[in-house]
Motif scaffolding. Structure first.
Motif, PDB file in Angstrom:
ATOM      1  N   VAL B  69     -20.757 -36.691 -20.454  1.00  0.00           N
ATOM      2  CA  VAL B  69     -20.226 -37.297 -19.144  1.00  0.00           C
ATOM      3  C   VAL B  69     -21.090 -38.542 -18.813  1.00  0.00           C
ATOM      4  O   VAL B  69     -20.421 -39.555 -18.140  1.00  0.00           O
ATOM      5  CB  VAL B  69     -20.671 -36.311 -18.119  1.00  0.00           C
ATOM      6  N   ASP B  70     -22.425 -38.885 -18.942  1.00  0.00           N
ATOM      7  CA  ASP B  70     -23.058 -39.887 -18.809  1.00  0.00           C
ATOM      8  C   ASP B  70     -22.826 -40.870 -19.735  1.00  0.00           C
ATOM      9  O   ASP B  70     -23.214 -42.004 -19.579  1.00  0.00           O
ATOM     10  CB  ASP B  70     -24.646 -39.490 -18.945  1.00  0.00           C
ATOM     11  N   SER B  90     -16.899 -31.335 -14.283  1.00  0.00           N
ATOM     12  CA  SER B  90     -16.008 -31.994 -13.342  1.00  0.00           C
ATOM     13  C   SER B  90     -16.722 -32.613 -12.236  1.00  0.00           C
ATOM     14  O   SER B  90     -16.442 -33.800 -12.132  1.00  0.00           O
ATOM     15  CB  SER B  90     -14.956 -31.110 -12.561  1.00  0.00           C
ATOM     16  N   LEU B  91     -17.547 -31.991 -11.669  1.00  0.00           N
ATOM     17  CA  LEU B  91     -18.341 -32.478 -10.637  1.00  0.00           C
ATOM     18  C   LEU B  91     -19.232 -33.404 -10.888  1.00  0.00           C
ATOM     19  O   LEU B  91     -19.387 -34.584 -10.397  1.00  0.00           O
ATOM     20  CB  LEU B  91     -19.127 -31.548  -9.664  1.00  0.00           C
ATOM     21  N   PRO B  99     -12.586 -40.524 -14.067  1.00  0.00           N
ATOM     22  CA  PRO B  99     -11.433 -39.633 -13.860  1.00  0.00           C
ATOM     23  C   PRO B  99     -11.554 -38.204 -14.631  1.00  0.00           C
ATOM     24  O   PRO B  99     -12.120 -38.433 -15.866  1.00  0.00           O
ATOM     25  CB  PRO B  99     -10.234 -40.379 -14.474  1.00  0.00           C
ATOM     26  N   VAL B 100     -10.979 -37.129 -14.297  1.00  0.00           N
ATOM     27  CA  VAL B 100     -10.988 -36.117 -15.128  1.00  0.00           C
ATOM     28  C   VAL B 100      -9.686 -35.411 -15.588  1.00  0.00           C
ATOM     29  O   VAL B 100      -8.871 -35.249 -14.488  1.00  0.00           O
ATOM     30  CB  VAL B 100     -11.972 -34.870 -14.404  1.00  0.00           C
ATOM     31  N   TYR B 101      -9.590 -34.994 -16.448  1.00  0.00           N
ATOM     32  CA  TYR B 101      -8.488 -34.245 -16.958  1.00  0.00           C
ATOM     33  C   TYR B 101      -8.888 -32.802 -17.387  1.00  0.00           C
ATOM     34  O   TYR B 101      -9.854 -32.708 -18.532  1.00  0.00           O
ATOM     35  CB  TYR B 101      -7.819 -34.963 -18.151  1.00  0.00           C
ATOM     36  N   CYS B 102      -8.641 -31.705 -16.870  1.00  0.00           N
ATOM     37  CA  CYS B 102      -9.279 -30.502 -16.859  1.00  0.00           C
ATOM     38  C   CYS B 102      -8.232 -29.251 -17.041  1.00  0.00           C
ATOM     39  O   CYS B 102      -7.038 -29.518 -16.492  1.00  0.00           O
ATOM     40  CB  CYS B 102      -9.962 -30.219 -15.657  1.00  0.00           C
ATOM     41  N   ALA B 115     -13.671 -27.156  -3.611  1.00  0.00           N
ATOM     42  CA  ALA B 115     -15.029 -28.247  -3.837  1.00  0.00           C
ATOM     43  C   ALA B 115     -14.639 -29.372  -4.739  1.00  0.00           C
ATOM     44  O   ALA B 115     -14.845 -30.634  -4.521  1.00  0.00           O
ATOM     45  CB  ALA B 115     -16.206 -27.690  -3.898  1.00  0.00           C
ATOM     46  N   MET B 116     -13.960 -28.950  -5.965  1.00  0.00           N
ATOM     47  CA  MET B 116     -13.644 -29.798  -6.903  1.00  0.00           C
ATOM     48  C   MET B 116     -12.706 -30.784  -6.368  1.00  0.00           C
ATOM     49  O   MET B 116     -12.758 -32.132  -6.694  1.00  0.00           O
ATOM     50  CB  MET B 116     -13.225 -29.142  -8.282  1.00  0.00           C
TER      51      MET B 116
END
Lengths: 373, 373, 373, 373
Positions: B69-70, B90-91, B99-102, B115-116
């Motif tokens: 992530v970092d 995700s958070l 951007p996130v694809y989950c 929350a997400m």
């Protein structure tokens, strides 16, 4: 570390892209000793080739297929060019000892296909022809069942490949209708059901065919007021006899209203029967003769990981593989053979045998008589 | 020249590989402004990650999702890790504006999903959740027909997602059965039909559910003599009311003998009806109410290039796209949104709405009463 | 020499004719100890009755059902009159100790049905109600398989009876919509799937229903400008629990576009599943759980002489029996019971139990809560 | 007051009973000017005949068909006796000017059938042969659509009649296998698809056939250790050309594992196609070529009252008529002709034409060449 194998692709149309997609995916789907590298793409002009190379992910592009064949960085020649180029490109590649992967139909006549097959055998290299429908896991199951005797003695075969893409009288004259390219519907799509019949039941050794041109004139593309005569078959119907002893029918048409991919067969045996349709190619219908008929009937087998190599694509049944995945399996077969594994079912020799059936059908229909192969 | 976008994938199981396959293919299938680059793959250990990276074609590997992530070379975070990691990964990504694809389910409860979704909205980035079945061209057609009023006023909906993969009492207790992960079958597969219902007809605003645990103890994996209690639902049956006014039923089960992918719906309207089954997902069955019934009946529409984006995969109808192709379309949608196009249907907010339905069903079943959303 | 049994038929509409056809045929189809004689037909007027008697082959006609019931030459009273007359005619016949064969629905409410059932039991005579769909040989097979444990423990039921004959807003207000006659679609057609569920799986002991009137005003017949409010249900959706422990759904609608006879069920068990549709009622689809899934799938059992009493109609499978033949089987069952054989499945008591489910659904839907039976 | 017409039935086996059932029902199903009276039944002995007469409802019985033909109280002779008796009984009846209703096959050879047809024409009486499958309302619809040009120019036909009732090698030698009776499967069941092809598309004027005996020895009934050679065809495959210009295939087999009633056809035309299967004979599948393919596909037309004479059996669609109802329609056609209405499609002349096709197939197969009719 996997050994790279550098692909040279000739042709960048729909089928060229399908091959490119397959080469891009195959390494992540299957665990193979060879890693395909999209090395060089050739098309009619440098510009066409360069555009396609960028889209499909090839490293380099060239406007001349001769250069591709001769390129020392090309290990394998993959041909999706127009049919009339299949022979010259293949022969040039084989002369250099390069394996060839070529789209069907291999050649317009059996004589040319034979010359190509013999060249391949002299060169001792792997060849493969794009009869991708037989790469279906359900076809592998069907063949396994037949060979294991699960259907008992085979008593009959009924095969068809019908579509409707030529149904409109306004559909223009195209290269598919050029008699120099060989036959019409029987070559273009009928070759699939002929190949499938051979894959399942072995050689056909006699046939009688009735072929016809239904729409005998078509407009020229872009000049709808000018008509050109059509000389090739729109439809063909065959009675066939297999060398193994059973008999059957094979039909093909590109004028079959409403049919988009009616590539179907029924294999009838003493102990059971199989029914298949390419329009639902993740299914195989199976009837097993049982003493108690009260709970018996045709069953719909749904493709799943228990039907290799379906599991390479998806871990659960019923999810379905698609047309492009069949091509991935075909490419897996080719790469496996290149790495020393079993040779693909549909090599140049097999494509020649399919073409022999087509040539025999043309002769039979012209002379209105049975022809022995 | 296309702009590269560097993908960081967390998780390398079946679904991770499906994502990798999609990213490898998407650029050759669709003409997109962005070119995905398989930059970094993370899994539980460096070794696992490195093996998968080699197989799937990622440039680098890492044994820790935080590092992924970092990593400044990762533009987009793609999550196919176990469900309980969806939220923290995700958070973390959203906090960095990535951007996130989950994969689904987004979270075990609606509260966490909310929350997400709110974090994503604060970050102002594109998100997408893997409800890939709605990426089917035939689903797009169904929705288009409903929205265009071709079915008239909608009078009913019947949806189901049933499979049989948990049918054996010897199937061991797994993470799917962990109540900490949320619900059982309704979350694992029922979420697909809930999402599909919403895709087609919009929000559900009331429901009553009857959920049950049928096999209430399962053996531990590898220790078949030890049994563990099952607390989540094996089956759920819902009566639902949509905000638009129509009503319907939704069912789900992972104990449905013989069903491999019974993700099905029927939408009934005054002027017509649609029937769909994922087991034959290249088809859509359509009945059009006509004054003359003599030649009328349900018709089987066969997916073809006239149903976008089918044509990006194949130029002719009836050839069929497969499960993995649905994922390619999903990735196309995501990349299109990243390039400024319309946002995907199933973003984090949509996944939260699906989760709200599931939470309401749990409450309704527990209290045996109607619940308004 | 067979013993004659003299039939008195009240009502000469479509269903009356179907009964007459059945009585005319039954003796040649089955070898029965009783020979039905078409003795007397009653309708609203002597003229109506006489015309129908001539067409259907009854010896005599009368314009008053009381006279028919009282006629000493009438051994059995057969009722196909309008629903509101079912109770008075039945009770009159039962008071005279005459067996009664009555069309469904037996009565508009469970209370009335119970009174009729108790009268029949006091009289100690055979009664039968026209739930003819359960007389199908494939239904007998389904029940036999369930009872023999071939499906293992039953885990779920899904049933539906949907048609589209009320779909047009211009379809006039009819007696079917009269709330004095009881419920709407759930009584008129839903009773069939409720009865079928009971036939297969036994009593339902709890349910929650969601019923709705979709087209809330309809024109008067012959006076299309005058509208009358509709108060009964067009559609009903139920979650049900069976006394045996399994749960399920039941739906009904007469607004289901394109559906002509969607009387369907799926019974799901641990060892197998059955799927049935009345639109193809000579078939039963059966999945048998097997250890080896490679050749497994739902099989289509085709009705044949191995499925009694199909063979009484035709000596070979696949030929199909029709709707009127189901009525012949029903009449066979009735005559067999009259001759001392086993009583029919659907007697007045059974019809009362079906009506109890309908009444419970009405209550449940009105109060939006689960109802225990 | 309807005019009585007195039926003399020869033969009391399965088909005799089917005729009796039809005559018993027809007057209540259709409103006809003639009322059939079951006058006299003949079988091989007085005892057999008397038993059947009692079961089927005939007034009198006789042990000799000559007596039946000569009986002045018999207006019409109905023949369901063994095939070899068809000619003598028919000729005797025709000599007396009595109309004849005869089961198929009319005669073992075309020559005999022609003699019978000519006798009928000389007598100037109504004849009918039991090709009952063409009495199906869906077949009437198919023919109407073809004749109205709804399918445009017809381009192809594919027909089959396959069953599996002879599949076991232990099935004994029977009269069906007696070469004196004519051909084998092609006569016994193939005649149905040949007749259907003619019903839909008119005369066949050329064909080539490939016929084979697959199980060439069968045990004698009751003496399983004694084998008798089989000389007639088990399977036949034909390429055919219709006088109207289109071509097609026709197949037949009584060894087709799993097939109970695969009497199927596809008619392909420029503007549409029809697909039919007798196993679901209340359906007709229709594809209409439309400019917009996005919502198009084969539609399943479900038989209903809008397809005459379905409505005479049932007032609502989807309820289905059965095999015996087809016979009722056939009898309706016969009685209508007797009353001066249009003559039945399948009279003796038509049966002769079907037999000509069979004879031509035998010749073609023996000489392995095309035969012109």
């Amino acid at each position: 570390m996997k050994k790279p194998i550098r692909i040279g692709l000739v042709g960048s149309g729909f089928m060229g892209r399908t091959h490119a997609l397959g080469f891009r995916s195959v390494g992540a789907v299957f665990d193979l000793p060879l890693e395909p590298v999209l090395e060089l793409l050739a098309d009619a002009t440098q510009e066409l080739a360069a555009g396609a190379a960028a889209r499909y992910g090839f490293a380099r592009a060239v406007g001349d297929w001769h250069a591709l064949v001769d390129d020392p960085a090309v290990d394998v020649v993959d041909i999706t060019a127009p049919n009339k180029l299949h022979a010259p490109i293949s022969l040039a590649a084989l002369a250099l000892g390069k394996p060839v992967y070529c789209e069907k139909p291999l050649a317009p006549t059996a004589d040319e296909a034979l010359a190509m097959a013999m060249a391949a055998e002299r060169a001792g290299v792997v060849t493969q022809v794009g009869f991708n429908y037989i790469c279906n896991p359900m076809l592998a199951l069907a063949r396994e069942m037949i060979e294991a005797g699960e259907l008992g003695q085979i008593w009959g075969f009924r095969g068809i490949h019908a579509e409707d893409f030529m149904i409109s009288r306004r559909s223009p004259w195209t290269w598919r209708l050029d008699p120099a390219g060989g036959a019409g519907a029987i070559a273009d799509i009928g070759s699939h059901i002929i190949g499938m019949a051979r894959f399942l039941l072995g050689p056909i050794d006699a046939l009688i065919a009735d072929m016809e041109t239904v729409i005998d004139r078509r407009p020229l593309a872009g000049r709808p007021e000018e008509m050109r005569a059509v000389e090739v078959d729109d439809q063909a119907r065959l009675l066939v006899r297999f060398a193994r002893g059973c008999r059957g029918t094979i039909e093909t048409s590109w004028l079959s209203s409403g049919r988009k991919m009616q590539l179907e067969f029924e294999v009838i045996g003493e102990k059971g029967a199989l029914v298949f349709s390419q329009e639902r190619f993740n299914e195989l219908h199976y009837y097993k003769v049982e003493a108690d008929g009260t709970r018996n009937g045709f069953r719909t087998i749904c493709a799943g990981p228990e039907h290799p190599p379906y599991g390479a694509f998806c871990i659960a049944g019923g999810h379905q593989i698609g047309f492009n995945d069949l091509k991935v399996i075909e490419i897996r077969n080719f790469l496996t053979a290149l790495a020393g594994g079993p040779k693909p079912f549909a090599d140049f020799r097999e494509a020649y045998e399919v073409q022999r059936v087509i040539d025999a059908a043309l002769l039979s229909s012209r002379e209105e008589r049975w022809v022995r192969l």
